[in-house]
Design a protein around this motif. Structure first.
Motif, PDB file in Angstrom:
ATOM      1  N   ALA A 121       0.620  -1.035  -0.273  1.00 22.46           N
ATOM      2  CA  ALA A 121      -0.169   0.378  -0.067  1.00 22.46           C
ATOM      3  C   ALA A 121       1.108   0.936  -0.071  1.00 22.46           C
ATOM      4  N   ALA A 122       2.122   1.183   0.188  1.00 18.29           N
ATOM      5  CA  ALA A 122       2.778   1.795   1.222  1.00 18.29           C
ATOM      6  C   ALA A 122       3.506   2.301  -0.384  1.00 18.29           C
ATOM      7  N   ILE A 123       3.901   2.224  -1.253  1.00 21.53           N
ATOM      8  CA  ILE A 123       4.816   1.479  -1.983  1.00 21.53           C
ATOM      9  C   ILE A 123       2.976   2.271  -3.625  1.00 21.53           C
ATOM     10  N   ASP A 124       1.977   1.531  -3.493  1.00 20.32           N
ATOM     11  CA  ASP A 124       0.897   2.476  -3.910  1.00 20.32           C
ATOM     12  C   ASP A 124       1.015   3.921  -3.541  1.00 20.32           C
ATOM     13  N   ASN A 125       1.134   4.400  -3.095  1.00 19.98           N
ATOM     14  CA  ASN A 125       1.188   5.776  -2.333  1.00 19.98           C
ATOM     15  C   ASN A 125       1.769   6.738  -3.151  1.00 19.98           C
ATOM     16  N   ALA A 126       3.655   6.009  -2.893  1.00 22.46           N
ATOM     17  CA  ALA A 126       4.341   6.350  -3.191  1.00 22.46           C
ATOM     18  C   ALA A 126       4.832   6.559  -4.951  1.00 22.46           C
ATOM     19  N   HIS A 127       4.327   5.429  -5.733  1.00 22.34           N
ATOM     20  CA  HIS A 127       3.722   6.131  -6.929  1.00 22.34           C
ATOM     21  C   HIS A 127       2.554   7.344  -7.437  1.00 22.34           C
ATOM     22  N   ARG A 128       1.638   7.406  -6.662  1.00 16.85           N
ATOM     23  CA  ARG A 128       0.561   7.889  -7.000  1.00 16.85           C
ATOM     24  C   ARG A 128       0.996   9.212  -6.673  1.00 16.85           C
ATOM     25  N   LEU A 129       2.571   9.479  -5.377  1.00 19.87           N
ATOM     26  CA  LEU A 129       2.424  10.452  -4.950  1.00 19.87           C
ATOM     27  C   LEU A 129       3.617  11.313  -6.384  1.00 19.87           C
ATOM     28  N   LEU A 130       4.341  10.247  -6.593  1.00 19.41           N
ATOM     29  CA  LEU A 130       5.617  10.744  -7.786  1.00 19.41           C
ATOM     30  C   LEU A 130       4.959  11.116  -9.344  1.00 19.41           C
ATOM     31  N   ALA A 131       3.220  10.596  -9.425  1.00 21.44           N
ATOM     32  CA  ALA A 131       2.596  11.453 -10.656  1.00 21.44           C
ATOM     33  C   ALA A 131       2.329  12.640 -10.135  1.00 21.44           C
ATOM     34  N   ASP A 132       2.123  12.750  -9.097  1.00 21.27           N
ATOM     35  CA  ASP A 132       1.413  14.353  -8.713  1.00 21.27           C
ATOM     36  C   ASP A 132       2.764  15.358  -9.268  1.00 21.27           C
ATOM     37  N   ARG A 133       3.417  14.336  -8.325  1.00 17.35           N
ATOM     38  CA  ARG A 133       4.471  16.071  -8.274  1.00 17.35           C
ATOM     39  C   ARG A 133       5.685  15.716 -10.039  1.00 17.35           C
ATOM     40  N   ARG A 134       4.938  14.531 -10.952  1.00 17.32           N
ATOM     41  CA  ARG A 134       5.665  14.693 -12.209  1.00 17.32           C
ATOM     42  C   ARG A 134       4.907  15.161 -12.670  1.00 17.32           C
ATOM     43  N   ARG A 135       3.167  15.981 -12.818  1.00 14.81           N
ATOM     44  CA  ARG A 135       2.902  16.644 -13.189  1.00 14.81           C
ATOM     45  C   ARG A 135       3.125  18.234 -12.732  1.00 14.81           C
ATOM     46  N   GLY A 136       3.207  18.350 -11.126  1.00 18.55           N
ATOM     47  CA  GLY A 136       3.150  19.971 -11.053  1.00 18.55           C
ATOM     48  C   GLY A 136       2.003  20.599 -10.782  1.00 18.55           C
ATOM     49  N   ASP A 137       2.338  21.907 -11.076  1.00 12.11           N
ATOM     50  CA  ASP A 137       1.470  22.030 -11.022  1.00 12.11           C
ATOM     51  C   ASP A 137       0.395  23.002 -12.258  1.00 12.11           C
ATOM     52  N   ARG A 138      -1.060  22.462 -11.688  1.00 12.17           N
ATOM     53  CA  ARG A 138      -1.556  21.806 -13.315  1.00 12.17           C
ATOM     54  C   ARG A 138      -2.459  23.269 -13.570  1.00 12.17           C
ATOM     55  N   SER A 139      -1.924  24.480 -13.112  1.00 16.96           N
ATOM     56  CA  SER A 139      -1.956  25.382 -13.681  1.00 16.96           C
ATOM     57  C   SER A 139      -1.324  26.057 -14.659  1.00 16.96           C
ATOM     58  N   VAL A 140      -0.249  24.845 -14.764  1.00 16.15           N
ATOM     59  CA  VAL A 140       0.765  24.903 -16.272  1.00 16.15           C
ATOM     60  C   VAL A 140       0.780  23.593 -16.755  1.00 16.15           C
ATOM     61  N   PRO A 141       0.619  24.038 -18.340  1.00 15.89           N
ATOM     62  CA  PRO A 141       0.356  23.232 -19.321  1.00 15.89           C
ATOM     63  C   PRO A 141       1.474  22.167 -19.217  1.00 15.89           C
ATOM     64  N   ALA A 142       0.934  20.936 -19.275  1.00 15.05           N
ATOM     65  CA  ALA A 142       1.602  19.712 -18.825  1.00 15.05           C
ATOM     66  C   ALA A 142       2.938  19.943 -20.517  1.00 15.05           C
ATOM     67  N   LEU A 143       4.124  19.630 -20.079  1.00 17.48           N
ATOM     68  CA  LEU A 143       4.717  19.289 -21.887  1.00 17.48           C
ATOM     69  C   LEU A 143       4.413  18.390 -22.382  1.00 17.48           C
ATOM     70  N   THR A 144       4.930  18.264 -23.170  1.00 16.99           N
ATOM     71  CA  THR A 144       4.343  17.328 -24.378  1.00 16.99           C
ATOM     72  C   THR A 144       5.364  16.344 -25.236  1.00 16.99           C
ATOM     73  N   LEU A 145       5.429  15.340 -25.693  1.00 14.89           N
ATOM     74  CA  LEU A 145       6.532  14.560 -25.940  1.00 14.89           C
ATOM     75  C   LEU A 145       7.450  15.854 -26.953  1.00 14.89           C
ATOM     76  N   ASP A 146       6.391  16.320 -27.993  1.00 11.30           N
ATOM     77  CA  ASP A 146       7.141  16.795 -28.429  1.00 11.30           C
ATOM     78  C   ASP A 146       8.032  18.814 -28.857  1.00 11.30           C
ATOM     79  N   GLN A 147       7.558  18.942 -27.521  1.00 15.49           N
ATOM     80  CA  GLN A 147       7.905  19.934 -26.692  1.00 15.49           C
ATOM     81  C   GLN A 147       9.379  19.323 -26.547  1.00 15.49           C
ATOM     82  N   ILE A 148       9.460  18.422 -26.027  1.00 13.68           N
ATOM     83  CA  ILE A 148      11.010  17.672 -25.350  1.00 13.68           C
ATOM     84  C   ILE A 148      11.538  17.096 -26.074  1.00 13.68           C
ATOM     85  N   ALA A 149      10.807  16.530 -27.756  1.00  8.67           N
ATOM     86  CA  ALA A 149      11.965  16.178 -29.139  1.00  8.67           C
ATOM     87  C   ALA A 149      12.719  17.338 -29.186  1.00  8.67           C
ATOM     88  N   GLU A 150      11.661  18.164 -29.449  1.00  7.53           N
ATOM     89  CA  GLU A 150      12.115  18.977 -30.458  1.00  7.53           C
ATOM     90  C   GLU A 150      12.718  20.442 -29.383  1.00  7.53           C
TER      91      GLU A 150
END
Length: 365
Positions: A10-39
């Motif tokens: 259960a702790a590992i599942d929560n860690a995964h969800r927290l990681l996904a939340d931190r990866r997304r960051g502030d929701r008011s900032v547009p999410a990075l697209t793969l095209d943006q990263i690649a280019e």
């Protein structure tokens, strides 16, 4: 049995969800697209492709996004994905002499056939933060040199024409594949180059720097650094000839080193070679420096420095293996530590008893 990790799922599942939340960051900032990263984060993508040993810009961009910008973690992800892919063939050796260069420089000659092509580089920029990049400024597209689609000759070929540099050995034997053949030292140069090509840039950079500071017999010149696209061909048995299947961007570096010769070999220059995916010239240069250092035994030079030691360099340059071995220290070692703790306590008790006995003996005297 690690009883202290009971209920850890259960702790590992929560860690995964927290990681996904931190990866997304502030929701008011547009999410990075793969095209943006690649280019727009091209050099990071190129490093992940090179050290991940898989030429796919979109997958490298996905790995960078998933790893929250941690390039070594992204390289790990790409390398792991690569192991799931079927192997249906292999390419013919690419001809870098026919490369359509975007950047090509030499520190040996000022004027050379085809000219010096600066290309996209930080070399001539001021290392000052550009606040104009805070936002989305309009940038005029860079000019493309007229005639850049024509292949240009290599510096090593010019020196070779005068017999001033060692001949390139082009054996007919198929080189061993480090993905299929276990590493057994001493390694062939082909296997060393494969390992260096996907080795950690920072580690190889430090080793290359050490050779320049005197920790090896090295006096290098950057004979040529070129970046551009080459055609990849695959031999088709049913057709009886090779056919093009695509193009890849490569960075190639030829280092030119002094060599005083021997009883059988006249004084001449020797080579250090680097070839990596994408625009990764710092890595290619470091690779070339390490390649030349690792040839010490072949050239009859004393092996006196870390960069000349095959086992040391090759066994420690892979960042996926190094990361796994370092980060495994984060895993539970409770039983091992309790054993060590008991041993240290016993040894400490024995030390205190011996010290007390010595004090009593001195007091009695």
């Amino acid at each position: 049995m690690y009883v202290s990790v009971k209920g850890g799922e259960a702790a590992i599942d929560n860690a995964h969800r927290l990681l996904a939340d931190r990866r997304r960051g502030d929701r008011s900032v547009p999410a990075l697209t793969l095209d943006q990263i690649a280019e727009q984060l091209v050099l990071g993508v190129d490093r992940v492709m090179s050290e991940g040993s898989l030429y796919d810009r979109r997958l490298a961009a996905l790995a960078i996004k998933q790893a929250r910008g941690d390039l070594i973690e992204a390289i790990f992800l790409v390398r792991a994905y690569r192991t799931t892919l079927p192997r249906f063939g292999f390419a013919e050796p690419v001809d870098t002499g026919a490369m359509l260069v975007e950047r090509r420089i030499s520190a040996c000659y000022k004027d050379l056939p085809g000219g010096q092509l600066l290309g996209p580089t930080f070399d001539y920029t001021h290392r000052l933060l550009d606040e104009a990049l805070d936002g989305d400024p309009e940038v005029e597209p860079g000019e493309t040199r007229e005639g850049a689609t024509e292949p240009v000759s290599r510096i090593a070929d010019i020196l070779g024409g005068e017999g001033l540099i060692e001949e390139e050995i082009s054996g007919n034997d198929e080189p061993d594949d480090i993905n299929q053949t276990p590493l057994e030292f001493p390694l062939s140069r082909a296997m060393r180059l494969q390992s260096l090509a996907r080795g950690d840039e920072g580690f190889l950079l430090a080793l290359g720097y050490s050779t320049q500071r005197g920790y090896a017999r090295s006096h290098p010149f950057a004979g040529e650094i070129r970046i551009g696209e080459v055609e990849v061909e695959v031999f088709m048995p049913e057709l009886g000839f090779a056919v093009p299947v695509g193009r890849v961007q490569l960075t190639e570096c030829q280092m030119v080193n002094q060599f005083k010769g021997s009883a059988k070999v006249p004084p001449q220059f020797t080579r250090g070679y680097g070839l990596v995916f994408g625009q990764s010239e710092r890595k290619a240069m470091a690779m070339a420096l390490c390649d030349r250092a690792l040839r010490a035994g072949e050239l009859g030079e004393d092996i006196v420095a870390p960069a000349q030691d095959q086992e040391f360099v090759i066994s420690h340059c892979d960042n996926v293996q190094a990361t796994g071995f370092v980060e495994h220290l984060k895993l539970p070692h409770h039983v091992d530590f309790q054993a060590e703790l008991g041993l240290v306590r016993t040894m400490r008790t024995q030390f205190e008893q011996a010290e007390s006995a010595m004090e009593n003996k001195e007091a009695a005297e």
